[in-house]
Design a protein around this motif. Structure first.
Motif, PDB file in Angstrom:
ATOM      1  N   LEU A  33      33.669  39.030  26.883  1.00 13.37           N
ATOM      2  CA  LEU A  33      33.178  39.430  28.200  1.00 13.37           C
ATOM      3  C   LEU A  33      34.027  40.538  28.806  1.00 13.37           C
ATOM      4  O   LEU A  33      34.132  40.658  30.022  1.00 13.37           O
ATOM      5  N   GLY A  34      34.641  41.333  27.966  1.00 16.21           N
ATOM      6  CA  GLY A  34      35.443  42.448  28.438  1.00 16.21           C
ATOM      7  C   GLY A  34      36.867  42.033  28.743  1.00 16.21           C
ATOM      8  O   GLY A  34      37.741  42.082  27.878  1.00 16.21           O
ATOM      9  N   SER A  35      37.118  41.607  29.960  1.00 14.98           N
ATOM     10  CA  SER A  35      38.467  41.234  30.357  1.00 14.98           C
ATOM     11  C   SER A  35      38.854  39.829  29.900  1.00 14.98           C
ATOM     12  O   SER A  35      40.030  39.478  29.913  1.00 14.98           O
ATOM     13  N   ILE A  36      37.873  39.036  29.485  1.00 17.26           N
ATOM     14  CA  ILE A  36      38.157  37.673  29.055  1.00 17.26           C
ATOM     15  C   ILE A  36      37.267  37.338  27.865  1.00 17.26           C
ATOM     16  O   ILE A  36      36.086  37.693  27.836  1.00 17.26           O
ATOM     17  N   LEU A  37      37.853  36.705  26.865  1.00 16.97           N
ATOM     18  CA  LEU A  37      37.104  36.238  25.708  1.00 16.97           C
ATOM     19  C   LEU A  37      37.171  34.712  25.741  1.00 16.97           C
ATOM     20  O   LEU A  37      38.269  34.140  25.740  1.00 16.97           O
ATOM     21  N   VAL A 160      42.821  36.871  27.217  1.00 21.23           N
ATOM     22  CA  VAL A 160      42.714  37.875  28.272  1.00 21.23           C
ATOM     23  C   VAL A 160      42.947  39.267  27.700  1.00 21.23           C
ATOM     24  O   VAL A 160      43.909  39.493  26.981  1.00 21.23           O
ATOM     25  N   ARG A 161      42.045  40.186  28.035  1.00 21.54           N
ATOM     26  CA  ARG A 161      42.213  41.595  27.677  1.00 21.54           C
ATOM     27  C   ARG A 161      42.506  42.337  28.998  1.00 21.54           C
ATOM     28  O   ARG A 161      41.605  42.799  29.676  1.00 21.54           O
ATOM     29  N   ARG A 162      43.762  42.430  29.368  1.00 17.50           N
ATOM     30  CA  ARG A 162      44.157  42.963  30.670  1.00 17.50           C
ATOM     31  C   ARG A 162      43.928  44.467  30.779  1.00 17.50           C
ATOM     32  O   ARG A 162      43.461  44.970  31.807  1.00 17.50           O
ATOM     33  N   GLY A 163      44.252  45.202  29.737  1.00 18.98           N
ATOM     34  CA  GLY A 163      44.159  46.655  29.798  1.00 18.98           C
ATOM     35  C   GLY A 163      45.299  47.229  30.625  1.00 18.98           C
ATOM     36  O   GLY A 163      46.116  46.507  31.196  1.00 18.98           O
ATOM     37  N   SER A 164      45.344  48.546  30.708  1.00 17.86           N
ATOM     38  CA  SER A 164      46.440  49.210  31.416  1.00 17.86           C
ATOM     39  C   SER A 164      46.033  49.777  32.770  1.00 17.86           C
ATOM     40  O   SER A 164      46.868  50.315  33.495  1.00 17.86           O
ATOM     41  N   ASP A 165      44.753  49.684  33.121  1.00 15.73           N
ATOM     42  CA  ASP A 165      44.298  50.228  34.402  1.00 15.73           C
ATOM     43  C   ASP A 165      44.916  49.460  35.562  1.00 15.73           C
ATOM     44  O   ASP A 165      45.070  48.229  35.490  1.00 15.73           O
ATOM     45  N   PRO A 166      45.274  50.160  36.639  1.00 17.58           N
ATOM     46  CA  PRO A 166      45.840  49.472  37.805  1.00 17.58           C
ATOM     47  C   PRO A 166      44.760  48.768  38.619  1.00 17.58           C
ATOM     48  O   PRO A 166      43.672  49.301  38.829  1.00 17.58           O
ATOM     49  N   PHE A 167      45.050  47.550  39.033  1.00 17.47           N
ATOM     50  CA  PHE A 167      44.169  46.790  39.914  1.00 17.47           C
ATOM     51  C   PHE A 167      45.035  46.095  40.946  1.00 17.47           C
ATOM     52  O   PHE A 167      46.132  45.621  40.629  1.00 17.47           O
ATOM     53  N   PRO A 168      44.579  45.983  42.188  1.00 22.58           N
ATOM     54  CA  PRO A 168      45.347  45.239  43.188  1.00 22.58           C
ATOM     55  C   PRO A 168      45.348  43.753  42.853  1.00 22.58           C
ATOM     56  O   PRO A 168      44.410  43.253  42.217  1.00 22.58           O
ATOM     57  N   PRO A 169      46.383  43.027  43.237  1.00 23.27           N
ATOM     58  CA  PRO A 169      46.427  41.580  42.990  1.00 23.27           C
ATOM     59  C   PRO A 169      45.165  40.883  43.497  1.00 23.27           C
ATOM     60  O   PRO A 169      44.625  41.241  44.544  1.00 23.27           O
ATOM     61  N   ARG A 170      44.680  39.943  42.720  1.00 25.97           N
ATOM     62  CA  ARG A 170      43.501  39.123  42.995  1.00 25.97           C
ATOM     63  C   ARG A 170      42.187  39.846  42.754  1.00 25.97           C
ATOM     64  O   ARG A 170      41.122  39.264  42.912  1.00 25.97           O
ATOM     65  N   GLU A 171      42.240  41.094  42.351  1.00 24.52           N
ATOM     66  CA  GLU A 171      41.011  41.819  42.024  1.00 24.52           C
ATOM     67  C   GLU A 171      40.453  41.273  40.710  1.00 24.52           C
ATOM     68  O   GLU A 171      41.165  41.147  39.719  1.00 24.52           O
ATOM     69  N   PRO A 172      39.157  40.917  40.666  1.00 24.45           N
ATOM     70  CA  PRO A 172      38.580  40.469  39.386  1.00 24.45           C
ATOM     71  C   PRO A 172      38.657  41.581  38.350  1.00 24.45           C
ATOM     72  O   PRO A 172      38.321  42.734  38.635  1.00 24.45           O
ATOM     73  N   LEU A 173      39.105  41.261  37.166  1.00 22.52           N
ATOM     74  CA  LEU A 173      39.115  42.238  36.088  1.00 22.52           C
ATOM     75  C   LEU A 173      37.681  42.445  35.597  1.00 22.52           C
ATOM     76  O   LEU A 173      36.849  41.531  35.689  1.00 22.52           O
ATOM     77  N   PRO A 174      37.365  43.641  35.097  1.00 26.42           N
ATOM     78  CA  PRO A 174      35.968  43.969  34.776  1.00 26.42           C
ATOM     79  C   PRO A 174      35.313  42.972  33.830  1.00 26.42           C
ATOM     80  O   PRO A 174      35.884  42.574  32.810  1.00 26.42           O
ATOM     81  N   LEU A 175      34.113  42.581  34.193  1.00 26.83           N
ATOM     82  CA  LEU A 175      33.306  41.665  33.386  1.00 26.83           C
ATOM     83  C   LEU A 175      32.221  42.487  32.692  1.00 26.83           C
ATOM     84  O   LEU A 175      31.411  43.144  33.346  1.00 26.83           O
ATOM     85  N   ILE A 176      32.225  42.486  31.369  1.00 28.79           N
ATOM     86  CA  ILE A 176      31.291  43.290  30.590  1.00 28.79           C
ATOM     87  C   ILE A 176      30.558  42.370  29.620  1.00 28.79           C
ATOM     88  O   ILE A 176      31.187  41.646  28.845  1.00 28.79           O
ATOM     89  N   LEU A 177      29.234  42.411  29.659  1.00 26.99           N
ATOM     90  CA  LEU A 177      28.440  41.570  28.774  1.00 26.99           C
ATOM     91  C   LEU A 177      28.327  42.221  27.401  1.00 26.99           C
ATOM     92  O   LEU A 177      28.175  43.440  27.289  1.00 26.99           O
ATOM     93  N   PRO A 178      28.380  41.433  26.334  1.00 28.85           N
ATOM     94  CA  PRO A 178      28.126  41.988  25.006  1.00 28.85           C
ATOM     95  C   PRO A 178      26.693  42.509  24.933  1.00 28.85           C
ATOM     96  O   PRO A 178      25.816  42.058  25.676  1.00 28.85           O
ATOM     97  N   ASP A 179      26.447  43.461  24.042  1.00 26.95           N
ATOM     98  CA  ASP A 179      25.153  44.130  23.985  1.00 26.95           C
ATOM     99  C   ASP A 179      23.991  43.154  23.837  1.00 26.95           C
ATOM    100  O   ASP A 179      22.960  43.291  24.510  1.00 26.95           O
ATOM    101  N   VAL A 180      24.128  42.188  22.957  1.00 23.90           N
ATOM    102  CA  VAL A 180      23.032  41.242  22.721  1.00 23.90           C
ATOM    103  C   VAL A 180      22.740  40.442  23.974  1.00 23.90           C
ATOM    104  O   VAL A 180      21.580  40.267  24.375  1.00 23.90           O
TER     105      VAL A 180
END
Length: 242
Positions: A33-37, A160-180
């Motif tokens: 799901l992008g930021s979380i598996l 968790v796939r945190r990535g290096s992009d800056p986000f403010p504390p408590r901001e939800p990390l991006p949720l990305i649906l798999p193509d299917v």
């Protein structure tokens, strides 16, 4: 550089950077799901909640004993965000007239509430390196114990796939649906959108047999337990999802 941890050891939630498990292995056992598996639950289904602007707001694992959602949030480098949220979450639940019970779980404090005539909700959180994971397990009172065990097992194998992009504390990390999954959601949304030909409550059961359930939000709903962008109390947000 990959680490030495491997999924399947129930030692998570893991940081993707610390795993020796390959992407191919994760693809066979987890829903990306992008930021979380999250691990696939045997016998379970997936429910996706979409915002009014067609963005995924939450992904639920539907099981025979209740539903589970796992989400990742940005956090400071110093751990302790979950401890703060536990206190605020308890206050929010009590403000709704429900009892908030704080229990010691595998990762620390958990919050449990049993709403009379309603369902039980258990909140579990874990602080990681610049991220926090929050798991919510909701279901009938009679399955609360089994659901809690299943939720902890799911959380212990989440990545968790945190990535290096800056986000403010408590901001939800991006949720990305798999193509299917994204394509199945689009198909279900098209069926739901044919209101002039078929009322939503008259949709045939087979419309969902081949894919996930889709629950469009009446308005954008923020699942963040607390923080400046939260909308409503914890219990109000949970009720909005039924």
């Amino acid at each position: 550089m990959a680490g030495h941890a491997r999924v399947g050891e129930a030692a998570g939630p893991y940081d993707l950077a610390d795993l020796a498990t390959t992407a191919e292995e994760l693809a066979n056992s987890h829903l990306d799901l992008g930021s979380i598996l999250v691990p696939v639950v045997e016998g379970g289904q997936v429910s996706v909640e979409m915002s009014v602007d067609n963005q995924p707001e939450a992904v639920y694992l539907l099981t025979p004993v209740g539903r589970i959602t796992v989400a990742a949030y940005a956090a400071p480098k110093t751990p302790g965000q979950w401890r703060e949220i536990v206190l605020e979450l308890g206050d929010s639940i009590r403000a709704e007239g429900a009892e908030a019970i704080t229990e010691n779980g595998h990762w620390g404090r958990e919050v449990f509430t049993d709403v009379p005539g309603d369902e039980t909700h258990r909140f579990i959180g874990v602080d990681g390196p610049r991220w926090m994971v929050r798991c919510v397990a909701s279901g009938p009172r009679e399955t609360a114990g089994h659901l809690a065990q299943l939720a902890r097992a799911v959380l212990a194998e989440s990545v968790v796939r945190r990535g290096s992009d800056p986000f403010p504390p408590r901001e939800p990390l991006p949720l990305i649906l798999p193509d299917v999954l994204a394509e199945q959601v689009k198909m279900a949304q098209r069926q739901l959108g044919e209101e002039d030909q078929l009322a939503i409550d008259e949709l045939p059961p087979e419309a969902y047999d081949a894919g996930p359930a889709v629950r469009p939000a009446a308005r954008p709903v923020d699942e963040t337990p607390t923080g400046p962008i939260s909308r409503g109390t914890a219990m109000q947000r949970l009720r909005n999802r039924r």
